[in-house]
Write a protein that holds these residues in place. Structure first.
Motif, mmCIF file in Angstrom:
data_model
loop_
_atom_site.group_PDB
_atom_site.id
_atom_site.type_symbol
_atom_site.label_atom_id
_atom_site.label_comp_id
_atom_site.label_asym_id
_atom_site.label_seq_id
_atom_site.Cartn_x
_atom_site.Cartn_y
_atom_site.Cartn_z
ATOM 1 N N ASN A 95 0.802 -1.219 0.000
ATOM 2 C CA ASN A 95 0.000 0.000 0.000
ATOM 3 C C ASN A 95 0.838 1.273 0.000
ATOM 4 O OD1 ASN A 95 -2.449 1.791 0.768
ATOM 5 N ND2 ASN A 95 -1.054 2.045 2.509
ATOM 6 N N ASN A 119 7.320 3.332 -4.753
ATOM 7 C CA ASN A 119 6.116 2.945 -5.480
ATOM 8 C C ASN A 119 6.321 1.745 -6.390
ATOM 9 O OD1 ASN A 119 5.375 5.371 -4.307
ATOM 10 N ND2 ASN A 119 4.429 6.228 -6.144
ATOM 11 N N SER A 146 -2.769 0.545 -6.488
ATOM 12 C CA SER A 146 -2.411 1.428 -7.598
ATOM 13 C C SER A 146 -3.292 2.672 -7.488
ATOM 14 C CB SER A 146 -2.596 0.695 -8.930
ATOM 15 O OG SER A 146 -2.280 1.531 -10.019
ATOM 16 N N SER A 147 -3.926 3.069 -8.583
ATOM 17 C CA SER A 147 -4.730 4.289 -8.588
ATOM 18 C C SER A 147 -5.490 4.357 -9.906
ATOM 19 C CB SER A 147 -3.817 5.516 -8.459
ATOM 20 O OG SER A 147 -4.504 6.715 -8.752
ATOM 21 N N TYR A 160 4.512 10.046 -10.918
ATOM 22 C CA TYR A 160 3.546 9.342 -10.066
ATOM 23 C C TYR A 160 2.572 8.526 -10.908
ATOM 24 C CZ TYR A 160 -0.426 8.498 -7.003
ATOM 25 O OH TYR A 160 -1.453 7.894 -6.324
ATOM 26 N N LYS A 164 2.030 4.275 -11.076
ATOM 27 C CA LYS A 164 0.764 3.578 -10.864
ATOM 28 C C LYS A 164 0.398 2.727 -12.083
ATOM 29 C CE LYS A 164 0.150 4.953 -6.695
ATOM 30 N NZ LYS A 164 0.215 3.979 -5.581
ATOM 31 N N CYS A 189 -7.465 0.212 -7.596
ATOM 32 C CA CYS A 189 -7.244 1.465 -8.336
ATOM 33 C C CYS A 189 -8.261 2.519 -7.912
ATOM 34 C CB CYS A 189 -7.351 1.211 -9.844
ATOM 35 S SG CYS A 189 -6.188 0.002 -10.490
ATOM 36 N N GLY A 191 -9.904 6.230 -7.026
ATOM 37 C CA GLY A 191 -9.785 7.610 -7.479
ATOM 38 C C GLY A 191 -9.318 8.461 -6.302
ATOM 39 N N SER A 192 -9.551 9.755 -6.386
ATOM 40 C CA SER A 192 -9.149 10.655 -5.298
ATOM 41 C C SER A 192 -9.818 10.229 -4.006
ATOM 42 C CB SER A 192 -9.534 12.092 -5.648
ATOM 43 O OG SER A 192 -8.865 12.500 -6.824
ATOM 44 N N THR A 193 -9.009 10.098 -2.959
ATOM 45 C CA THR A 193 -9.486 9.562 -1.677
ATOM 46 C C THR A 193 -9.137 10.541 -0.565
ATOM 47 O OG1 THR A 193 -9.061 7.322 -2.509
ATOM 48 C CG2 THR A 193 -9.362 7.569 -0.138
ATOM 49 N N HIS A 198 -2.988 14.282 -0.560
ATOM 50 C CA HIS A 198 -3.079 15.453 -1.433
ATOM 51 C C HIS A 198 -2.407 16.679 -0.827
ATOM 52 C CE1 HIS A 198 -5.644 12.996 -3.875
ATOM 53 N NE2 HIS A 198 -6.520 12.863 -2.899
ATOM 54 N N ASN A 241 -15.422 6.484 -11.492
ATOM 55 C CA ASN A 241 -14.033 6.098 -11.751
ATOM 56 C C ASN A 241 -13.957 4.934 -12.728
ATOM 57 O OD1 ASN A 241 -12.893 8.032 -9.996
ATOM 58 N ND2 ASN A 241 -13.225 6.697 -8.235
#
Length: 267
Positions: A95, A119, A146-147, A160, A164, A189, A191-193, A198, A241
């Protein structure tokens, strides 16, 4: 390495980046499902607090390992410590990770090399080390975080997004290789969390995030855990997403890149 009272006859999960965000929420879910825990992070005090909390609430064995995973020797050191303690890892959750925001020609090279190490290289190294025993035993689960960023290029976060994409491709490939072995690989994967991620990257004021409602880390972790237990290969939390990830393949690549650039820019 610090270990609370050892509890026998339980499966053990190793989670990197466990001191906060999705990693912490995944640790909480595994603890509630009667797993012994190996929690890895560079924030030692926070790990100690988590270990005490989970031990009191669930009675699990909680092993904490304080490591900076951007240091190349860390994966081998973790593996050696667990072997010496006779701790067998049944589930590996990769993670830990971070991002850097800005124009590539202006961002800090040292930080980006550390990001690549964490990563990409660390994730690959840990997977290699623990996978061999899983295959030998005929059982194991790996969750690589991932993302949604994995599905397209990311101007202003070029390295970045690329890391991913690597995690997604790598996870899909080895999931295929492991079919029939009893070992599964799942790539999460999100999305913005909602997390401190951030703020650390410096992109909190971007059009993508400012004023937007994001999925919380607990929900992402719950979705990831369920997919891991089912043996799914790819899981993308959130319908929007999922649609965005699929739409990329039908949109000209140059246009996709321009759209992402626009979303990543500051308001």
């Amino acid at each position: 390495m610090n270990t609370t009272k050892q509890v026998q006859h339980k499966q053990t999960v190793l989670i990197t980046g466990a001191a906060g965000g999705i990693g912490y929420e995944l640790a909480s879910i595994f603890a509630a499902h009667n797993y012994n825990l190996v929690l890895v992070d560079r924030i030692g005090l926070k790990l100690k607090e988590i270990a005490i909390k989970f031990q009191a609430e669930f009675g699990n064995s909680v092993t904490t390992i304080v490591k900076d995973l951007s240091i190349p020797s860390s994966p081998q050191e973790i593996f050696a410590e667990l072997q010496a303690a006779n701790i067998h890892v049944d589930v590996l959750v990769n993670n830990a990770g971070f991002g850097i925001y800005g124009l590539f020609n202006e961002t800090d090279l040292t930080s980006e090399l550390e990001m690549l190490q964490l990563n990409v290289v660390c994730l690959t190294h840990l997977t290699k080390l623990f996978l061999k025993d899983m295959v030998k035993e005929g059982y194991g689960k790996i969750l690589n975080v991932s993302s949604a960023a994995a599905f397209q290029p990311g101007p202003l976060m070029a390295v970045y997004f690329a890391t991913k994409a690597y995690i997604l491709s790598f996870s899909e490939a080895i999931a295929n290789e492991l079919e029939g072995t009893g070992v599964t690989v799942t790539v999460l994967c999100p999305g913005s969390t909602e997390s401190a991620f951030h703020e650390r990257t410096g992109m909190a004021d971007s059009k993508l995030l400012k004023g937007k409602r994001m999925m919380d880390a607990a929900t992402v972790a719950k979705i990831g855990y369920a997919a891991l237990m089912k043996g799914q290969t790819i899981v993308i939390p959130g319908l929007i997403n999922q649609i965005l990830a699929k739409s990329v393949s039908f949109t000209p690549r140059k246009l996709v890149t321009k759209i992402v650039r626009n979303m990543q820019e500051d308001n």
